[in-house]
Design a protein around this motif. Structure first.
Motif, PDB file in Angstrom:
ATOM      1  N   THR A  79      51.877 107.078 -18.654  1.00  0.00           N
ATOM      2  CA  THR A  79      52.342 107.163 -17.266  1.00  0.00           C
ATOM      3  C   THR A  79      51.449 108.082 -16.442  1.00  0.00           C
ATOM      4  OG1 THR A  79      54.642 106.779 -17.928  1.00  0.00           O
ATOM      5  CG2 THR A  79      54.275 107.790 -15.779  1.00  0.00           C
ATOM      6  N   LEU A  83      49.409 105.644 -13.894  1.00  0.00           N
ATOM      7  CA  LEU A  83      50.157 105.490 -12.648  1.00  0.00           C
ATOM      8  C   LEU A  83      49.765 106.582 -11.656  1.00  0.00           C
ATOM      9  CD1 LEU A  83      53.686 104.428 -13.954  1.00  0.00           C
ATOM     10  CD2 LEU A  83      51.724 103.003 -13.298  1.00  0.00           C
ATOM     11  N   PRO A 142      52.632  99.959 -17.425  1.00  0.00           N
ATOM     12  CA  PRO A 142      51.664 100.615 -16.547  1.00  0.00           C
ATOM     13  C   PRO A 142      50.248 100.038 -16.694  1.00  0.00           C
ATOM     14  CG  PRO A 142      53.068 102.243 -17.584  1.00  0.00           C
ATOM     15  CD  PRO A 142      53.362 100.936 -18.257  1.00  0.00           C
ATOM     16  N   ARG A 145      50.139  96.754 -14.763  1.00  0.00           N
ATOM     17  CA  ARG A 145      50.155  97.081 -13.333  1.00  0.00           C
ATOM     18  C   ARG A 145      48.774  97.542 -12.871  1.00  0.00           C
ATOM     19  NH1 ARG A 145      54.050 101.717 -10.589  1.00  0.00           N
ATOM     20  NH2 ARG A 145      52.753 102.109  -8.742  1.00  0.00           N
ATOM     21  N   THR A 146      48.112  98.370 -13.669  1.00  0.00           N
ATOM     22  CA  THR A 146      46.771  98.846 -13.324  1.00  0.00           C
ATOM     23  C   THR A 146      45.776  97.694 -13.307  1.00  0.00           C
ATOM     24  OG1 THR A 146      47.279 100.984 -14.356  1.00  0.00           O
ATOM     25  CG2 THR A 146      44.957 100.491 -13.945  1.00  0.00           C
TER      26      THR A 146
END
Length: 209
Positions: A79, A83, A142, A145-146
């Motif tokens: 995280t 993020l 994460p 998402r990245t």
């Protein structure tokens, strides 16, 4: 002698848990789930069995607690690493370098996590699938998402995000396991990490695939 403050009590607890955590990882890596013994963990931690029983009611609760602590640490790292508001490429490179450098400097940790993943069914029984998917979601969520942000920014290859994330992670994991089994100097490790990072990113950066 005056009683400890809450801060002092918490500090002592953290130090003791660190001792127990390190000792557990040694015993578990050497002897596996079945061979891990509370007495042996206490001996290597330099604490009494009574103290360990103060934190954990039995061997299985100790093992489950240690598994959860290590998994939580991995989630926290992922995280914090991925993020952020930085460029996706910066985040992904930092992520890869951390794991590859860990494989060179702390190879036992690589085997520890690998064995823990494999032993989830033994440790968590009927709940193992829930634990496994929860861990994957917290780690791979994460990452995906990245990857999506990198594709949207035109930095990464326009490939289905989950597939690209798995390709990237497969490269990191494969290189990590290879580096962990070697005994190399710091300089040799640095060269190998650089080579691995270059190869991994050659496969995911836009215009290279």
């Amino acid at each position: 002698m005056s009683p400890r403050s809450k801060e002092q009590h918490d500090q002592v607890r953290r130090e003791r848990m660190d001792q127990i955590r390190r000792a557990f990882s040694e015993v578990y890596l050497e002897k596996g789930v079945q061979g891990t013994d509370i007495g042996e963990v206490a001996k290597r931690a330099g604490v009494s069995r009574t103290l360990i029983y103060y934190y954990f009611k039995d061997k299985m609760e100790l093992i489950q607690g240690m598994f959860q602590e290590y998994f939580d640490a991995a989630k926290e790292f992922v995280t914090g690493c991925l993020l952020t508001a930085e460029s996706p490429l910066i985040r992904l490179e930092r992520y890869a370098r951390f794991y590859l450098e860990t494989a060179v400097t702390k190879p036992r940790r690589v085997y520890l996590y690998r064995n823990m993943i494999n032993d989830m069914p033994i440790v968590f029984g009927g709940q193992s699938q829930d634990y496994y998917h929860s861990f994957l979601d917290s780690v791979h969520g994460p990452l995906v998402r990245t990857i999506e942000e990198g594709i949207a920014a035109g930095q990464l290859a326009e490939v289905e995000p989950v597939l690209l994330a798995q390709t990237y992670m497969g490269g990191v994991t494969g290189a990590m396991l290879e580096l962990a089994k070697r005994q190399v100097t710091a300089d040799e490790g640095h060269v190998l990490v650089e080579q691995a990072v270059s190869l991994i990113f050659r496969g995911i950066v836009k215009g290279t695939v």
